[in-house]
Design a protein around this motif. Structure first.
Motif, PDB file in Angstrom:
ATOM      1  N   GLU A  20       0.849  -1.193   0.000  1.00  0.00           N
ATOM      2  CA  GLU A  20       0.000   0.000   0.000  1.00  0.00           C
ATOM      3  C   GLU A  20       0.882   1.238   0.000  1.00  0.00           C
ATOM      4  N   PHE A  21       0.451   2.214  -0.762  1.00  0.00           N
ATOM      5  CA  PHE A  21       1.143   3.505  -0.798  1.00  0.00           C
ATOM      6  C   PHE A  21       0.115   4.580  -0.492  1.00  0.00           C
ATOM      7  N   CYS A  22       0.441   5.476   0.414  1.00  0.00           N
ATOM      8  CA  CYS A  22      -0.519   6.489   0.855  1.00  0.00           C
ATOM      9  C   CYS A  22       0.103   7.876   0.849  1.00  0.00           C
ATOM     10  N   VAL A  23      -0.761   8.859   0.608  1.00  0.00           N
ATOM     11  CA  VAL A  23      -0.395  10.261   0.777  1.00  0.00           C
ATOM     12  C   VAL A  23      -1.376  10.844   1.787  1.00  0.00           C
ATOM     13  N   TYR A  24      -0.818  11.422   2.833  1.00  0.00           N
ATOM     14  CA  TYR A  24      -1.660  11.968   3.897  1.00  0.00           C
ATOM     15  C   TYR A  24      -2.254  13.308   3.487  1.00  0.00           C
ATOM     16  N   ASP A  25      -3.465  13.530   4.003  1.00  0.00           N
ATOM     17  CA  ASP A  25      -4.166  14.779   3.753  1.00  0.00           C
ATOM     18  C   ASP A  25      -3.385  15.904   4.434  1.00  0.00           C
ATOM     19  N   PRO A  26      -2.940  16.910   3.660  1.00  0.00           N
ATOM     20  CA  PRO A  26      -2.120  17.963   4.287  1.00  0.00           C
ATOM     21  C   PRO A  26      -3.004  19.002   4.967  1.00  0.00           C
ATOM     22  N   VAL A  27      -3.576  18.642   6.108  1.00  0.00           N
ATOM     23  CA  VAL A  27      -4.523  19.524   6.777  1.00  0.00           C
ATOM     24  C   VAL A  27      -3.838  20.837   7.142  1.00  0.00           C
ATOM     25  N   PRO A  65      -8.028   5.655  -6.035  1.00  0.00           N
ATOM     26  CA  PRO A  65      -7.479   5.441  -4.690  1.00  0.00           C
ATOM     27  C   PRO A  65      -8.607   5.317  -3.666  1.00  0.00           C
ATOM     28  N   SER A  66      -8.263   4.862  -2.489  1.00  0.00           N
ATOM     29  CA  SER A  66      -9.250   4.791  -1.409  1.00  0.00           C
ATOM     30  C   SER A  66      -8.923   5.865  -0.381  1.00  0.00           C
ATOM     31  N   PHE A  67      -9.955   6.472   0.174  1.00  0.00           N
ATOM     32  CA  PHE A  67      -9.748   7.478   1.218  1.00  0.00           C
ATOM     33  C   PHE A  67      -9.883   6.784   2.565  1.00  0.00           C
ATOM     34  N   GLN A  68      -8.854   6.872   3.376  1.00  0.00           N
ATOM     35  CA  GLN A  68      -8.849   6.179   4.661  1.00  0.00           C
ATOM     36  C   GLN A  68      -8.651   7.174   5.799  1.00  0.00           C
ATOM     37  N   GLY A  69      -9.682   7.924   6.088  1.00  0.00           N
ATOM     38  CA  GLY A  69      -9.609   8.825   7.237  1.00  0.00           C
ATOM     39  C   GLY A  69      -8.782  10.054   6.957  1.00  0.00           C
ATOM     40  N   ASP A  70      -7.452   9.939   7.054  1.00  0.00           N
ATOM     41  CA  ASP A  70      -6.614  11.123   6.848  1.00  0.00           C
ATOM     42  C   ASP A  70      -5.621  10.900   5.723  1.00  0.00           C
ATOM     43  N   LYS A  71      -5.898   9.908   4.843  1.00  0.00           N
ATOM     44  CA  LYS A  71      -4.936   9.648   3.780  1.00  0.00           C
ATOM     45  C   LYS A  71      -5.637   9.012   2.584  1.00  0.00           C
ATOM     46  N   TYR A  72      -5.011   9.208   1.440  1.00  0.00           N
ATOM     47  CA  TYR A  72      -5.474   8.572   0.214  1.00  0.00           C
ATOM     48  C   TYR A  72      -4.454   7.500  -0.150  1.00  0.00           C
ATOM     49  N   ASP A 107      10.838  12.961  -5.270  1.00  0.00           N
ATOM     50  CA  ASP A 107      11.182  14.337  -4.904  1.00  0.00           C
ATOM     51  C   ASP A 107      10.473  14.791  -3.642  1.00  0.00           C
ATOM     52  N   TYR A 108       9.619  13.952  -3.080  1.00  0.00           N
ATOM     53  CA  TYR A 108       8.846  14.360  -1.905  1.00  0.00           C
ATOM     54  C   TYR A 108       9.388  13.650  -0.676  1.00  0.00           C
ATOM     55  N   SER A 109       9.362  14.344   0.438  1.00  0.00           N
ATOM     56  CA  SER A 109       9.920  13.745   1.647  1.00  0.00           C
ATOM     57  C   SER A 109       8.969  13.843   2.831  1.00  0.00           C
ATOM     58  N   CYS A 110       7.735  14.257   2.604  1.00  0.00           N
ATOM     59  CA  CYS A 110       6.799  14.376   3.716  1.00  0.00           C
ATOM     60  C   CYS A 110       5.414  13.911   3.281  1.00  0.00           C
ATOM     61  N   ASN A 111       4.607  13.536   4.276  1.00  0.00           N
ATOM     62  CA  ASN A 111       3.218  13.114   4.069  1.00  0.00           C
ATOM     63  C   ASN A 111       3.088  11.842   3.237  1.00  0.00           C
ATOM     64  N   LEU A 112       4.144  11.053   3.169  1.00  0.00           N
ATOM     65  CA  LEU A 112       4.049   9.779   2.467  1.00  0.00           C
ATOM     66  C   LEU A 112       4.016   8.637   3.474  1.00  0.00           C
ATOM     67  N   GLY A 113       3.345   7.564   3.101  1.00  0.00           N
ATOM     68  CA  GLY A 113       3.342   6.377   3.939  1.00  0.00           C
ATOM     69  C   GLY A 113       3.242   5.157   3.050  1.00  0.00           C
ATOM     70  N   ALA A 114       3.768   4.048   3.523  1.00  0.00           N
ATOM     71  CA  ALA A 114       3.672   2.817   2.756  1.00  0.00           C
ATOM     72  C   ALA A 114       3.728   1.633   3.694  1.00  0.00           C
TER      73      ALA A 114
END
Length: 139
Positions: A20-27, A65-72, A107-114
């Motif tokens: 799974e690869f996710c990008v967090y919602d940048p609240v 993608p699927s939306f899971q609370g605070d991340k896509y 190129d991105y270093s924040c708000n990523l999850g896997a």
């Protein structure tokens, strides 16, 4: 009566593997470092990446993608023998940075999850720090 046929050996247990690869919602954060949300194309790239790690075929798990609370997130799944634990371990290489690069997020270093995990004993996950707003320039 004829002797019963010898029991056939049990098939090797099937093991499901997920990545799974996710990008967090940048609240409340808006700056160019915030990564874009993953798309169906991202999921296809994740399939290619996971298939490059071993012999197992993968497919996207809807919704993409699927939306899971605070991340896509985009999720892919494959089925194989317990040997897929090796793919699971390989997917998490360098805290998933190799995966991020393969998906175009190098190129991105924040708000990523896997994460990568299997139903037979592998469970890896990592996330990057949350994106921060740039501090205002001194006046």
């Amino acid at each position: 009566p004829p002797p019963p046929p010898p029991p056939s050996p049990p098939p090797p247990p099937e093991c499901e593997i997920y990545a799974e690869f996710c990008v967090y919602d940048p609240v409340g954060v808006s700056n160019p470092t915030v990564p874009p949300y993953p798309t169906a194309e991202t999921c296809a790239m994740l399939v290619d990446y996971m298939e490059s790690l071993g012999e197992t075929e993968f497919q996207c798990v809807p919704p993409t993608p699927s939306f899971q609370g605070d991340k896509y997130c985009v999720t892919v799944m494959g089925v194989g023998s317990p040997a897929v634990n090796g793919i699971c371990q390989a997917a998490s290489n360098v805290d998933f940075i190799v995966m991020y690069q393969a998906l175009g997020y190098g190129d991105y270093s924040c708000n990523l999850g896997a994460s990568s995990n299997t139903t037979c004993g592998c469970d890896e996950e990592a996330e990057t720090p949350k994106c921060q707003n740039f501090s205002p320039p001194p006046s």
